[in-house]
Design a protein around this motif. Structure first.
Motif, mmCIF file in Angstrom:
data_model
loop_
_atom_site.group_PDB
_atom_site.id
_atom_site.type_symbol
_atom_site.label_atom_id
_atom_site.label_comp_id
_atom_site.label_asym_id
_atom_site.label_seq_id
_atom_site.Cartn_x
_atom_site.Cartn_y
_atom_site.Cartn_z
ATOM 1 N N LYS A 23 0.735 -1.148 -0.223
ATOM 2 C CA LYS A 23 -0.453 0.135 -0.210
ATOM 3 C C LYS A 23 0.709 1.214 -0.403
ATOM 4 C CE LYS A 23 -3.636 2.399 0.631
ATOM 5 N NZ LYS A 23 -4.778 1.896 -0.431
ATOM 6 N N PRO A 24 0.965 2.261 -0.997
ATOM 7 C CA PRO A 24 1.055 3.397 -1.003
ATOM 8 C C PRO A 24 1.155 3.949 0.390
ATOM 9 C CG PRO A 24 0.579 3.138 -3.332
ATOM 10 C CD PRO A 24 -0.159 2.375 -2.016
ATOM 11 N N THR A 25 2.309 4.230 0.916
ATOM 12 C CA THR A 25 2.425 4.596 2.589
ATOM 13 C C THR A 25 3.375 6.245 2.651
ATOM 14 O OG1 THR A 25 1.122 3.168 3.540
ATOM 15 C CG2 THR A 25 2.756 4.467 4.688
ATOM 16 N N GLU A 26 2.615 7.416 2.755
ATOM 17 C CA GLU A 26 3.496 8.770 2.500
ATOM 18 C C GLU A 26 4.730 8.099 3.788
ATOM 19 O OE1 GLU A 26 2.893 13.192 3.093
ATOM 20 O OE2 GLU A 26 1.626 12.087 3.091
ATOM 21 N N GLY A 27 6.073 8.991 3.906
ATOM 22 C CA GLY A 27 7.029 8.993 4.555
ATOM 23 C C GLY A 27 7.589 7.360 4.816
ATOM 24 N N ARG A 28 6.796 6.100 3.506
ATOM 25 C CA ARG A 28 7.753 5.349 3.718
ATOM 26 C C ARG A 28 7.625 4.644 1.456
ATOM 27 N NH1 ARG A 28 4.434 -0.448 4.559
ATOM 28 N NH2 ARG A 28 3.586 0.032 2.903
ATOM 29 N N ASP A 29 6.873 5.130 0.999
ATOM 30 C CA ASP A 29 6.746 4.585 -0.551
ATOM 31 C C ASP A 29 6.724 6.489 -0.970
ATOM 32 O OD1 ASP A 29 6.954 2.061 0.330
ATOM 33 O OD2 ASP A 29 5.071 2.516 0.772
ATOM 34 N N TYR A 30 6.542 6.972 -0.701
ATOM 35 C CA TYR A 30 6.291 8.635 -1.005
ATOM 36 C C TYR A 30 6.695 9.541 -0.307
ATOM 37 C CZ TYR A 30 1.434 9.642 -0.467
ATOM 38 O OH TYR A 30 0.442 9.363 0.364
ATOM 39 N N TRP A 31 7.141 10.975 -0.683
ATOM 40 C CA TRP A 31 7.351 11.106 -0.049
ATOM 41 C C TRP A 31 6.755 12.730 -0.739
ATOM 42 C CZ3 TRP A 31 9.859 7.413 -0.861
ATOM 43 C CH2 TRP A 31 10.581 7.562 0.976
ATOM 44 N N ILE A 32 6.079 14.136 0.213
ATOM 45 C CA ILE A 32 5.728 15.580 -0.253
ATOM 46 C C ILE A 32 6.472 16.009 -0.187
ATOM 47 C CG2 ILE A 32 3.679 16.678 -1.180
ATOM 48 C CD1 ILE A 32 1.539 14.216 -0.574
ATOM 49 N N ILE A 33 7.104 16.706 -0.797
ATOM 50 C CA ILE A 33 7.653 18.291 0.093
ATOM 51 C C ILE A 33 6.923 19.272 -1.136
ATOM 52 C CG2 ILE A 33 9.931 19.446 0.167
ATOM 53 C CD1 ILE A 33 10.672 17.267 -0.532
ATOM 54 N N ASP A 34 6.416 20.262 -0.432
ATOM 55 C CA ASP A 34 5.420 21.655 -0.704
ATOM 56 C C ASP A 34 6.766 22.673 -0.411
ATOM 57 O OD1 ASP A 34 2.811 20.865 -1.687
ATOM 58 O OD2 ASP A 34 2.187 20.367 0.027
ATOM 59 N N ASP A 35 6.397 23.677 -1.689
ATOM 60 C CA ASP A 35 7.162 25.053 -1.733
ATOM 61 C C ASP A 35 8.197 24.261 -1.429
ATOM 62 O OD1 ASP A 35 4.569 26.494 -1.317
ATOM 63 O OD2 ASP A 35 4.908 26.232 0.636
ATOM 64 N N VAL A 36 9.044 23.819 -2.754
ATOM 65 C CA VAL A 36 10.242 23.768 -2.942
ATOM 66 C C VAL A 36 11.170 24.097 -2.948
ATOM 67 C CG1 VAL A 36 10.244 22.037 -4.560
ATOM 68 C CG2 VAL A 36 12.112 21.097 -2.927
ATOM 69 N N LEU A 37 11.001 25.117 -3.915
ATOM 70 C CA LEU A 37 11.888 25.871 -4.786
ATOM 71 C C LEU A 37 11.828 27.372 -4.855
ATOM 72 C CD1 LEU A 37 11.529 24.403 -9.008
ATOM 73 C CD2 LEU A 37 13.366 24.328 -7.005
ATOM 74 N N PRO A 38 12.635 27.873 -4.697
ATOM 75 C CA PRO A 38 12.334 29.754 -3.333
ATOM 76 C C PRO A 38 11.574 30.857 -4.497
ATOM 77 C CG PRO A 38 15.087 28.682 -4.157
ATOM 78 C CD PRO A 38 13.650 27.730 -3.548
ATOM 79 N N ASP A 39 11.957 30.023 -5.997
ATOM 80 C CA ASP A 39 11.408 30.983 -6.369
ATOM 81 C C ASP A 39 11.179 30.600 -8.225
ATOM 82 O OD1 ASP A 39 10.974 33.735 -8.226
ATOM 83 O OD2 ASP A 39 12.410 34.145 -8.940
ATOM 84 N N PRO A 40 10.253 29.718 -7.908
ATOM 85 C CA PRO A 40 9.287 29.122 -8.953
ATOM 86 C C PRO A 40 8.959 29.485 -9.791
ATOM 87 C CG PRO A 40 7.852 29.094 -7.352
ATOM 88 C CD PRO A 40 8.985 29.040 -6.411
ATOM 89 N N GLY A 41 8.295 30.859 -9.947
ATOM 90 C CA GLY A 41 7.448 31.700 -10.869
ATOM 91 C C GLY A 41 9.700 31.911 -12.173
ATOM 92 N N ALA A 42 10.361 32.012 -12.021
ATOM 93 C CA ALA A 42 11.553 31.870 -12.621
ATOM 94 C C ALA A 42 11.140 31.111 -13.116
ATOM 95 C CB ALA A 42 12.509 33.399 -11.154
ATOM 96 N N ILE A 43 11.792 29.621 -12.711
ATOM 97 C CA ILE A 43 12.094 28.619 -12.998
ATOM 98 C C ILE A 43 11.203 28.257 -14.222
ATOM 99 C CG2 ILE A 43 11.717 26.117 -12.423
ATOM 100 C CD1 ILE A 43 13.490 26.745 -9.775
ATOM 101 N N ARG A 44 9.628 28.535 -14.017
ATOM 102 C CA ARG A 44 8.556 28.238 -14.767
ATOM 103 C C ARG A 44 9.127 28.862 -16.328
ATOM 104 N NH1 ARG A 44 3.508 27.069 -16.569
ATOM 105 N NH2 ARG A 44 2.424 28.069 -17.394
ATOM 106 N N ASP A 45 9.538 30.265 -15.657
ATOM 107 C CA ASP A 45 9.137 31.461 -16.763
ATOM 108 C C ASP A 45 10.743 30.910 -17.897
ATOM 109 O OD1 ASP A 45 7.890 32.963 -16.482
ATOM 110 O OD2 ASP A 45 8.385 34.795 -15.313
ATOM 111 N N ARG A 46 11.289 30.358 -17.401
ATOM 112 C CA ARG A 46 12.204 29.986 -17.864
ATOM 113 C C ARG A 46 12.178 29.250 -19.158
ATOM 114 N NH1 ARG A 46 16.629 29.434 -13.371
ATOM 115 N NH2 ARG A 46 15.849 26.781 -13.968
#
Length: 231
Positions: A23-46
């Motif tokens: 059974k996919p279980t967070e913290g064992r089989d998958y991990w979610i990291i929100d707000d991982v980039l300090p400036d995601p808008g600039a990377i998207r624009d690029r």
């Protein structure tokens, strides 16, 4: 009658191999990291400004959909992401495995796929090339249901099977013994919503797929950077 029954039985495809289930279980089989980039808008624009996209289906005869380009992140940006991945997975070292036969491993690759260019395609990544895969969502307007889903087998009798590829197999095709399975052979098990600047890291041996795609033009398509790490 009996002879016909024998012929039909002989022509019937062999029963599918049943994979182990975890059974996919967070913290064992998958991990979610929100707000991982300090400036995601600039990377998207690029990424939106890139002119070196490689085109897939339906623009060319390639089997993969949409468009993609490397790199998605610059070295210092990638280093920050990998530090977060090491922290949540507890791994001291991550590295990128060399692909065989001079092929390119699409690590740190930005992909953009429209609603009409693809649908969910359950698969696993190669255990020979990565232990963890990562998806970084880069479209702030993408619907939540254009995230990533984990799947498990649905057997011909309706029972549920497994979701994980293990030794001695490297991928789902090897584990099932075939590249072709009937429609409905997989059922969604766990869904992770699309959220801008969210990094989803997961075991590459689990059956997974983009849940859905969106948009008609580059600016509103499902845009994500993908990563493949050994550990």
């Amino acid at each position: 009658m009996a002879g016909g029954a024998i012929v039909r039985a002989m022509n019937r495809p062999p029963p599918p191999r049943v994979l182990p289930y975890r059974k996919p279980t967070e913290g064992r089989d998958y991990w979610i990291i929100d707000d991982v980039l300090p400036d995601p808008g600039a990377i998207r624009d690029r990424c939106l400004a890139k002119s070196d996209w490689s085109l897939g289906f339906p623009h060319t005869g390639e089997s993969w959909p949409g468009r993609r380009a490397i790199p998605a992140l610059e070295p210092e940006e990638l280093a920050g992401v990998e530090a977060r991945v090491r922290a949540v997975t507890g791994r001291g070292r991550l590295w990128v495995e060399a692909a065989p036969d001079g092929k390119t491993l699409n690590h740190n690759c930005v992909q953009a796929v429209g609603e009409r260019e693809a649908a969910a395609r359950p698969h696993t990544d190669s255990r020979a090339l990565c232990r963890y895969a990562g998806v970084l969502y880069l479209n702030p307007s993408a619907p939540a249901d254009c995230g990533t889903s984990f799947y498990r087998q649905r057997l011909p009798n309706g029972q549920l099977g497994g979701n994980t590829v293990g030794k001695p197999h490297d991928n789902l095709v090897q584990a099932l013994g075939t590249r072709f399975v009937p429609p409905g052979s997989f059922v969604e098990d766990v869904r992770i919503p699309n959220r801008f600047n969210r990094l989803l890291v997961y075991s590459a041996a689990m059956i997974h797929s983009a849940t859905a795609y969106c948009g008609e033009v580059l600016a509103d398509q499902r845009m994500a950077a993908v990563f493949f790490w050994m550990a």
